[in-house]
Design a protein around this motif. Structure first.
Motif, PDB file in Angstrom:
ATOM      1  N   ALA A 149       0.832  -1.205   0.000  1.00  0.00           N
ATOM      2  CA  ALA A 149       0.000   0.000   0.000  1.00  0.00           C
ATOM      3  C   ALA A 149       0.866   1.255   0.000  1.00  0.00           C
ATOM      4  CB  ALA A 149      -0.921  -0.014   1.217  1.00  0.00           C
TER       5      ALA A 149
ATOM      6  N   GLU B  25      10.281   3.916   5.829  1.00  0.00           N
ATOM      7  CA  GLU B  25      10.160   2.454   5.874  1.00  0.00           C
ATOM      8  C   GLU B  25      11.225   1.902   6.813  1.00  0.00           C
ATOM      9  OE1 GLU B  25       8.337  -0.276   4.713  1.00  0.00           O
ATOM     10  OE2 GLU B  25       9.928  -1.372   5.741  1.00  0.00           O
TER      11      GLU B  25
ATOM     12  N   ILE C 111       5.649  -6.998   2.223  1.00  0.00           N
ATOM     13  CA  ILE C 111       5.549  -8.460   2.202  1.00  0.00           C
ATOM     14  C   ILE C 111       6.300  -9.071   1.012  1.00  0.00           C
ATOM     15  CG2 ILE C 111       3.373  -8.400   0.909  1.00  0.00           C
ATOM     16  CD1 ILE C 111       3.670 -10.886   3.594  1.00  0.00           C
TER      17      ILE C 111
ATOM     18  N   LEU D 290       7.286 -12.719  -0.865  1.00  0.00           N
ATOM     19  CA  LEU D 290       6.041 -13.256  -1.418  1.00  0.00           C
ATOM     20  C   LEU D 290       5.839 -12.720  -2.835  1.00  0.00           C
ATOM     21  CD1 LEU D 290       3.154 -14.562  -0.169  1.00  0.00           C
ATOM     22  CD2 LEU D 290       2.480 -12.322  -0.957  1.00  0.00           C
TER      23      LEU D 290
ATOM     24  N   ASP E 284      -1.908 -11.394  -5.880  1.00  0.00           N
ATOM     25  CA  ASP E 284      -3.303 -11.816  -5.709  1.00  0.00           C
ATOM     26  C   ASP E 284      -4.204 -10.589  -5.679  1.00  0.00           C
ATOM     27  OD1 ASP E 284      -2.271 -14.342  -5.480  1.00  0.00           O
ATOM     28  OD2 ASP E 284      -2.706 -14.585  -3.347  1.00  0.00           O
TER      29      ASP E 284
ATOM     30  N   VAL F 226       8.894   4.312  12.365  1.00  0.00           N
ATOM     31  CA  VAL F 226       7.925   5.249  12.939  1.00  0.00           C
ATOM     32  C   VAL F 226       7.657   4.772  14.356  1.00  0.00           C
ATOM     33  CG1 VAL F 226       5.564   6.099  12.812  1.00  0.00           C
ATOM     34  CG2 VAL F 226       6.849   5.661  10.705  1.00  0.00           C
TER      35      VAL F 226
ATOM     36  N   ASP G 205       0.027   1.346  13.112  1.00  0.00           N
ATOM     37  CA  ASP G 205       0.848   1.895  14.206  1.00  0.00           C
ATOM     38  C   ASP G 205       0.527   3.363  14.465  1.00  0.00           C
ATOM     39  OD1 ASP G 205       2.178  -0.483  14.580  1.00  0.00           O
ATOM     40  OD2 ASP G 205       4.060   0.149  13.649  1.00  0.00           O
TER      41      ASP G 205
ATOM     42  N   TRP H 160      12.073 -11.288   7.517  1.00  0.00           N
ATOM     43  CA  TRP H 160      11.059 -11.168   8.571  1.00  0.00           C
ATOM     44  C   TRP H 160       9.987 -12.221   8.454  1.00  0.00           C
ATOM     45  CZ3 TRP H 160      10.182  -5.328   7.427  1.00  0.00           C
ATOM     46  CH2 TRP H 160      11.256  -4.610   7.964  1.00  0.00           C
TER      47      TRP H 160
ATOM     48  N   GLY I  95       6.187 -13.100   8.330  1.00  0.00           N
ATOM     49  CA  GLY I  95       5.096 -12.304   7.760  1.00  0.00           C
ATOM     50  C   GLY I  95       3.873 -12.264   8.659  1.00  0.00           C
TER      51      GLY I  95
ATOM     52  N   ARG J  64      -3.643  -3.498   4.742  1.00  0.00           N
ATOM     53  CA  ARG J  64      -4.350  -4.496   5.536  1.00  0.00           C
ATOM     54  C   ARG J  64      -4.868  -3.987   6.878  1.00  0.00           C
ATOM     55  NH1 ARG J  64      -1.055  -6.453   9.534  1.00  0.00           N
ATOM     56  NH2 ARG J  64       1.167  -6.426   9.091  1.00  0.00           N
TER      57      ARG J  64
ATOM     58  N   ARG K  63      -6.998  -7.979   2.448  1.00  0.00           N
ATOM     59  CA  ARG K  63      -5.598  -7.887   2.883  1.00  0.00           C
ATOM     60  C   ARG K  63      -4.593  -8.268   1.797  1.00  0.00           C
ATOM     61  NH1 ARG K  63      -3.243 -12.838   4.415  1.00  0.00           N
ATOM     62  NH2 ARG K  63      -4.658 -14.602   4.243  1.00  0.00           N
TER      63      ARG K  63
ATOM     64  N   THR L 196      -2.145  -8.580  -1.651  1.00  0.00           N
ATOM     65  CA  THR L 196      -1.166  -7.582  -2.119  1.00  0.00           C
ATOM     66  C   THR L 196      -1.754  -6.511  -3.054  1.00  0.00           C
ATOM     67  OG1 THR L 196      -0.513  -9.163  -3.834  1.00  0.00           O
ATOM     68  CG2 THR L 196       0.877  -9.056  -1.894  1.00  0.00           C
TER      69      THR L 196
HETATM   70  C1  LIG Z   1       3.097 -15.109   5.169  1.00  0.00           C
HETATM   71  C2  LIG Z   1       2.102 -14.359   4.368  1.00  0.00           C
HETATM   72  C3  LIG Z   1       1.670 -14.884   3.172  1.00  0.00           C
HETATM   73  C4  LIG Z   1       0.788 -14.172   2.403  1.00  0.00           C
HETATM   74  N1  LIG Z   1       0.411 -14.699   1.210  1.00  0.00           N
HETATM   75  C5  LIG Z   1      -0.227 -13.915   0.343  1.00  0.00           C
HETATM   76  C6  LIG Z   1      -0.397 -14.319  -1.001  1.00  0.00           C
HETATM   77  O1  LIG Z   1      -0.024 -15.431  -1.383  1.00  0.00           O
HETATM   78  N2  LIG Z   1      -0.962 -13.444  -1.848  1.00  0.00           N
HETATM   79  C7  LIG Z   1      -1.343 -12.189  -1.460  1.00  0.00           C
HETATM   80  O2  LIG Z   1      -1.776 -11.397  -2.291  1.00  0.00           O
HETATM   81  N3  LIG Z   1      -1.257 -11.804  -0.184  1.00  0.00           N
HETATM   82  C8  LIG Z   1      -0.688 -12.635   0.717  1.00  0.00           C
HETATM   83  N4  LIG Z   1      -0.524 -12.210   1.993  1.00  0.00           N
HETATM   84  C9  LIG Z   1      -1.175 -10.967   2.450  1.00  0.00           C
HETATM   85  C10 LIG Z   1      -0.519  -9.708   1.940  1.00  0.00           C
HETATM   86  O3  LIG Z   1       0.761  -9.969   1.489  1.00  0.00           O
HETATM   87  C11 LIG Z   1      -0.455  -8.557   2.925  1.00  0.00           C
HETATM   88  O4  LIG Z   1      -1.587  -8.460   3.688  1.00  0.00           O
HETATM   89  C12 LIG Z   1      -0.172  -7.267   2.140  1.00  0.00           C
HETATM   90  O5  LIG Z   1       1.219  -7.202   2.002  1.00  0.00           O
HETATM   91  C13 LIG Z   1      -0.718  -6.054   2.768  1.00  0.00           C
HETATM   92  O6  LIG Z   1      -0.041  -4.912   2.259  1.00  0.00           O
HETATM   93  P1  LIG Z   1       0.323  -3.730   3.246  1.00  0.00           P
HETATM   94  O7  LIG Z   1       0.941  -2.682   2.419  1.00  0.00           O
HETATM   95  O8  LIG Z   1      -0.848  -3.403   4.076  1.00  0.00           O
HETATM   96  O9  LIG Z   1       1.390  -4.375   4.232  1.00  0.00           O
HETATM   97  P2  LIG Z   1       2.909  -4.733   3.967  1.00  0.00           P
HETATM   98  O10 LIG Z   1       3.138  -5.118   2.553  1.00  0.00           O
HETATM   99  O11 LIG Z   1       3.269  -5.706   5.036  1.00  0.00           O
HETATM  100  O12 LIG Z   1       3.667  -3.360   4.227  1.00  0.00           O
HETATM  101  C14 LIG Z   1       3.783  -2.749   5.490  1.00  0.00           C
HETATM  102  C15 LIG Z   1       5.114  -1.998   5.475  1.00  0.00           C
HETATM  103  O13 LIG Z   1       5.193  -1.136   6.590  1.00  0.00           O
HETATM  104  C16 LIG Z   1       6.475  -1.251   7.177  1.00  0.00           C
HETATM  105  N5  LIG Z   1       6.318  -0.878   8.574  1.00  0.00           N
HETATM  106  C17 LIG Z   1       5.538  -1.482   9.502  1.00  0.00           C
HETATM  107  N6  LIG Z   1       5.588  -0.831  10.659  1.00  0.00           N
HETATM  108  C18 LIG Z   1       6.420   0.220  10.473  1.00  0.00           C
HETATM  109  C19 LIG Z   1       6.869   1.261  11.315  1.00  0.00           C
HETATM  110  N7  LIG Z   1       6.433   1.377  12.576  1.00  0.00           N
HETATM  111  N8  LIG Z   1       7.737   2.166  10.805  1.00  0.00           N
HETATM  112  C20 LIG Z   1       8.171   2.079   9.515  1.00  0.00           C
HETATM  113  N9  LIG Z   1       7.779   1.105   8.675  1.00  0.00           N
HETATM  114  C21 LIG Z   1       6.899   0.194   9.145  1.00  0.00           C
HETATM  115  C22 LIG Z   1       6.854  -2.692   6.959  1.00  0.00           C
HETATM  116  O14 LIG Z   1       8.246  -2.889   7.033  1.00  0.00           O
HETATM  117  C23 LIG Z   1       6.311  -2.943   5.552  1.00  0.00           C
HETATM  118  O15 LIG Z   1       7.226  -2.618   4.551  1.00  0.00           O
HETATM  119  C24 LIG Z   1       0.304 -12.923   2.837  1.00  0.00           C
HETATM  120  C25 LIG Z   1       0.722 -12.403   4.042  1.00  0.00           C
HETATM  121  C26 LIG Z   1       1.609 -13.119   4.809  1.00  0.00           C
HETATM  122  C27 LIG Z   1       2.062 -12.544   6.091  1.00  0.00           C
END
Ligand SMILES: Cc1cc2nc3c(=O)[nH]c(=O)nc-3n(C[C@H](O)[C@H](O)[C@H](O)COP(=O)(O)OP(=O)(O)OC[C@H]3O[C@@H](n4cnc5c(N)ncnc54)[C@H](O)[C@@H]3O)c2cc1C
Length: 460
Positions: free
Chosen positions: A53, A72, A80, A86, A90, A159, A196, A316, A318, A398, A411, A413
Motif C-alpha cells: 500500500a 520504511e 511483504i 512473497l 493476488d 515510525v 501503528d 522477517w 510475515g 491491511r 488484505r 497484495t
Molecule cells: C506469510 C504471508 C503470506 C501471504 N500470502 C499472500 C499471497 O499469497 N498473496 C497475497 O496477495 N497476499 C498474501 N498475503 C497478504 C498480503 O501480502 C499482505 O496483507 C499485504 O502485504 C498487505 O499490504 P500492506 O501494504 O498493508 O502491508 P505490507 O506489505 O506488510 O507493508 C507494510 C510496510 O510497513 C512497514 N512498517 C511497519 N511498521 C512500520 C513502522 N512502525 N515504521 C516504519 N515502517 C513500518 C513494513 O516494514 C512494511 O514494509 C500474505 C501475508 C503473509 C504474512
C-alpha cells in the motif's frame, strides 16, 4: 576521516534502472533542504510504511504534485513482497474470467516486472507471480527516483510515535541513524500494516484476541523435481510433528517458482500477537526454528532433498492480521458477498475470505472450502480508509477499516496497492485544495482515479 557533515548526510542514493548498476546522488528534497536540521522535517504528505500500500501511496501522492516523504523500517521497499519474499499479485484479476480488476500502479508494477503488457485486460493466471523479488526492490527504487522532485525516501527509519492535538496529527516521530526525527506533515497515510500511527495517535481500532498465524518464507536449493514431492514433504512433516520437532505447519507449499532446482516454501505457522514486541520476537525465533526443522525432516526422509541446502529465509516473519482501524465505514463480509455498491468506491477487491487458522492444516492453508467464500469483484469505499476522530489521517492496506472476515479478503497484495494509490491520490488532492482528507468527497477521489484508468473496476 569520513565526511559526516549535515550537507554530506543530505544526499540520497538511488538506483536508476532495474538491471543497471547506475546510482545518482540527489538532494533529499526541497522542503527538507530548507529546514535547519534533519531532526525536523516538514512535508505535505507523510507515508508510513513502504510495503504494497505504502509504495503505491507515495508514488501516487508525488505524481499528483504533493511533497511526499516515505519512511520504511526495512532498508528497501516492497513490504511483504521483499521482506517476506512473497511473489504473488493476488487480487489483480477475477478468479473465473481472469479479467484484470485493479489497474493503475499495481498493474504498472506487474507489467514492469515483465509479467504482462501495460495495457493488458486479462492475465493468464488469476494470481500471477513476479519472477524475482530482489528486482522488485530495484523497480521500486527506480519508480521512487523518477519522482525525486516531489518524493523523498528514508529507509531504515522506524515510525515510533505520533502526536495529535484535537482531531489532527501534528507530528510523527521516527527513529533512524539521525536519531529521533520529528516529521510535521499536513496529511499522514498509515500503511504500516499494523495501524501503528493510527493507534498511537488515538484513532479507534480493533484487534482480534487471536489473530491469523505468522509465516516465515524460505528457499531450499539443489532439490530434484520428482512426482509426488508435495505428498512426500507433507508426510515427512507429519512424522517430524509426531517426534515433537514441529509444533504447527500448513500445506506445505513446495514450489519451484524461481528456479528449476530451487523450492520456495510456505508452510511455517506460528500463532503470535504481532503488536506485542516480545511475542513478535519469540515468533521470529520460532519461525526460523520451524523452517530449519522442515528442511532437516525433508533432507532425512525425502530423496529429492538428499543433496539440497538451505538457501535463505527472508528477513522477517510475515504478519497477516493485527490492528484494523474503525473507520467512517466498516466494510463487512456481507458487503463483499452481496457485492454491495458504494458511490465512493476507490478500489476493487476480488480475493476469497482467506482466514488461516492457528492449527496444522494438511495440504491447504485453510480448514474450509475457499469456493464457498469467494465473492464476485466488490467495491472498497473511500470511507474505509478514513479513521474516526482524526481529520488528517488515511489508513490503507491491511489495516484499513473492515470486519475480520472482510479483511481476510481485502488484505491481499494488489488490493492493498489499490487502496494505497487511492490514499496517495486523496492526500495530494487535499493538499492542493487545502482540505483535510476526512472532509474530502470520496466520489471525487474515485473520479480522479477513473480519469487515470486506475479503477475501480468492479463491473466488467
Ligand atoms: C506469510 C504471508 C503470506 C501471504 N500470502 C499472500 C499471497 O499469497 N498473496 C497475497 O496477495 N497476499 C498474501 N498475503 C497478504 C498480503 O501480502 C499482505 O496483507 C499485504 O502485504 C498487505 O499490504 P500492506 O501494504 O498493508 O502491508 P505490507 O506489505 O506488510 O507493508 C507494510 C510496510 O510497513 C512497514 N512498517 C511497519 N511498521 C512500520 C513502522 N512502525 N515504521 C516504519 N515502517 C513500518 C513494513 O516494514 C512494511 O514494509 C500474505 C501475508 C503473509 C504474512
Amino acid at each position: 576521516m569520513p565526511d559526516n557533515s549535515p550537507s554530506s548526510r543530505r544526499t540520497f542514493i538511488q538506483s536508476t534502472a532495474v538491471g543497471t548498476a547506475a546510482v545518482a546522488a540527489t538532494p533529499l528534497f526541497a522542503a527538507e533542504a530548507a529546514s535547519p536540521s534533519r531532526r525536523v522535517i516538514e512535508t505535505d504528505v507523510l507515508v508510513c510504511g513502504g510495503g504494497c500500500a505504502g509504495s503505491a501511496a507515495a508514488i501516487a501522492a508525488a505524481r499528483n504534485g504533493a511533497k511526499t516523504l516515505l519512511v520504511e523500517k526495512a532498508p528497501f521497499a516492497g513490504g511483504i513482497i521483499t521482506c517476506v519474499g512473497l511473489p504473488y499479485f493476488d487480487g489483480i484479476a477475477d478468479i473465473t474470467t481472469k479479467r484484470i480488476v485493479v489497474r493503475g500502479i499495481a498493474l504498472e508494477m506487474l507489467s514492469k516486472s515483465g509479467v504482462c503488457a501495460p495495457d493488458a485486460r486479462t492475465v493468464t493466471r488469476h494470481n500471477p507471480t513476479i519472477p524475482n523479488t530482489f528486482e522488485f526492490k530495484l523497480l521500486l527504487d527506480r519508480l521512487f527516483a523518477e519522482q525525486r522532485d516531489n518524493l523523498s525516501v528514508l529507509f531504515n527509519s522506524f515510525v515510533c510515535d505520533a502526536h495529535s492535538n484535537g482531531d489532527r496529527i501534528e507530528s510523527v516521530t521516527l527513529a533512524n541513524k539521525d536519531g529521533l526525527v520529528t516529521v510535521k506533515p499536513k496529511t499522514v497515510i498509515d500503511c504500516s500494516g499494523d495501524a501503528d500511527v493510527a493507534a498511537w495517535a488515538g484513532a479507534p481500532f480493533e484487534q482480534n484476541k487471536e489473530v491469523q498465524p505468522l509465516t516465515l518464507h524460505f528457499r531450499i536449493a539443489n532439490v530434484t523435481p520428482t512426482p509426488n514431492l508435495s505428498k512426500q514433504c507433507r508426510d515427512a512433516l507429519g512424522a517430524a510433528q509426531q517426534r515433537g520437532e514441529l509444533p504447527y505447519y500448513y500445506g506445505p507449499g513446495v514450489m519451484f517458482l524461481f528456479g528449476k532446482n530451487e523450492v520456495y516454501i510456505h508452510g511455517v505457522r506460528v500463532p503470535a500477537d504481532p503488536t506485542d514486541a516480545a511475542d513478535l520476537s519469540r515468533a521470529e525465533a520460532q519461525g526460523r526454528a520451524d523452517a530449519h526443522a522442515m528442511f532437516q525432516a525433508w533432507k532425512q526422509d525425502v530423496p529429492a532433498f538428499k543433496d539440497s541446502y538451505f538457501m535463505e529465509a527472508y528477513p522477517w516473519i510475515g504478519v497477516r492480521e493485527s490492528r484494523r482501524i474503525i473507520g467512517k465505514l466498516v466494510l463487512s463480509e456481507e458487503d463483499l458477498m452481496t457485492t454491495r455498491r458504494f458511490n465512493d468506491a476507490i478500489a476493487t477487491g476480488c480475493w476469497y475470505l482467506d482466514l488461516h487458522p492457528n492449527k496444522t492444516t494438511l495440504g491447504s492453508a485453510n480448514d474450509f472450502d475457499p469456493k464457498k467464500v469467494q465473492p464476485a469483484p466488490y467495491d472498497i469505499p473511500y470511507r474505509s480508509l478514513v479513521p474516526q476522530k482524526l481529520s488528517n489521517l488515511l489508513v490503507a492496506g491491511r489495516c484499513h477499516s473492515a470486519t475480520r472476515g472482510a479483511h481476510a479478503s481485502t488484505r491481499v497484495t494488489v488490493t492493498a496497492m489499490a487502496m494505497g494509490q487511492a490514499a496517495g491520490q486523496a492526500a495530494a488532492m487535499a493538499s492542493r485544495s487545502n482540505t483535510d482528507v476526512a472532509a474530502l468527497d470520496g466520489v471525487k477521489v474515485r473520479e480522479a482515479l477513473a480519469k487515470q484508468d486506475a479503477g475501480p473496476f468492479t463491473d466488467a
